[in-house]
Design a protein around this motif. Sequence first.
Motif, mmCIF file in Angstrom:
data_model
loop_
_atom_site.group_PDB
_atom_site.id
_atom_site.type_symbol
_atom_site.label_atom_id
_atom_site.label_comp_id
_atom_site.label_asym_id
_atom_site.label_seq_id
_atom_site.Cartn_x
_atom_site.Cartn_y
_atom_site.Cartn_z
ATOM 1 N N ASP A 57 17.033 16.876 -26.881
ATOM 2 C CA ASP A 57 15.685 16.291 -26.843
ATOM 3 C C ASP A 57 14.983 15.995 -25.474
ATOM 4 O OD1 ASP A 57 16.058 16.366 -29.507
ATOM 5 O OD2 ASP A 57 16.696 14.222 -29.833
ATOM 6 N N ARG A 58 15.928 16.295 -24.522
ATOM 7 C CA ARG A 58 15.469 16.157 -22.970
ATOM 8 C C ARG A 58 14.834 17.536 -22.617
ATOM 9 N NH1 ARG A 58 13.770 16.334 -18.687
ATOM 10 N NH2 ARG A 58 14.188 15.485 -16.676
ATOM 11 N N LEU A 59 15.005 18.725 -23.193
ATOM 12 C CA LEU A 59 14.387 19.843 -22.956
ATOM 13 C C LEU A 59 12.780 19.988 -22.912
ATOM 14 C CD1 LEU A 59 16.993 22.241 -24.374
ATOM 15 C CD2 LEU A 59 17.047 21.384 -22.062
ATOM 16 N N ALA A 60 12.309 20.780 -21.989
ATOM 17 C CA ALA A 60 10.849 20.820 -21.869
ATOM 18 C C ALA A 60 10.364 21.716 -22.806
ATOM 19 C CB ALA A 60 10.570 21.260 -20.299
ATOM 20 N N ALA A 61 9.079 21.653 -22.921
ATOM 21 C CA ALA A 61 8.499 22.695 -23.757
ATOM 22 C C ALA A 61 8.686 23.894 -23.284
ATOM 23 C CB ALA A 61 6.905 22.153 -23.961
ATOM 24 N N GLY A 62 8.750 24.970 -24.165
ATOM 25 C CA GLY A 62 8.972 26.148 -23.961
ATOM 26 C C GLY A 62 10.527 26.738 -23.933
#
Length: 276
Positions: free
Chosen positions: A180-185
């Motif tokens: 859930d911490r990962l950025a869009a893309g």
Amino acid sequence: MTDQQTIRGFDGGKATVARIYDYLLGGHQNFAADRTAAEQILRAVPESRNMARSNRLFMQRAARAVTEFGIRQFLDLGSGIPTQGNVHEVAQAIDPAIRVLYVDIDPVAVVASNQILAGNPTCRAIEADFTRPELILDALADGDLATVIDLDQPTALLYCSVLQTVPQDRVDAVVAPIRDRLAAGSALVISHVSSALSDRYSASTVSAGKDVFRRQADTEVTLRTDAQLTALFGDFTMIEPGLVPLNEWRPEPGDPDPYADKTMPSPMRGAVAIRY
């Protein structure tokens, strides 16, 4: 090749999942305890070596797919012992500037990884427990590791054949904080021994295989249904062909997957998903 020639400075001790997997793949970074455990697993579930090989090929195809999607950094959790065709080799064949951070709790895996990565300034391995995501996030906030992985940029997060070592009541707490911490893309790659294994073998046979991990490596193994595996992807969107047997995930011409010509597919499932 002896243990001492293979891994200097370690005395072996109990088997570990990483070194058992290395043995199944034909590697040499393992000890007598790992080989004994692996042979016991093979007696219980003879296709275990095929499962390991099929998983490695899936990881390679997935790494190429997310690289071609434009992602330029990889976080490989529970990465194990590096063998031929590891993530950095596959991804950097497309773009030499790609950054990879390998994370494993086994010190042998970390030492072996960093020996291989010597002279590769964009890749590193660290010793950490992937089931403690808060500690990994703290480590990634450090100024040094931040030069390898910047979670504010699209990242490929890999859990290849490791989440079955996490109990069902803990798995979401293990995956969700970093996912859930990962950025869009960003991309999430998961491969996992599924409950399909129980459809192929008797309950006593599956139990015997699990018992080897329990006794020899202090590791419990949890098989999961497709619904349980799908839930681990959260709000990520699976790309085609979705969650499928590993040999059916974007097979390539000439791919030496041991399940390619078999009527019965791999009992492992895998998928790649993107956060849009």
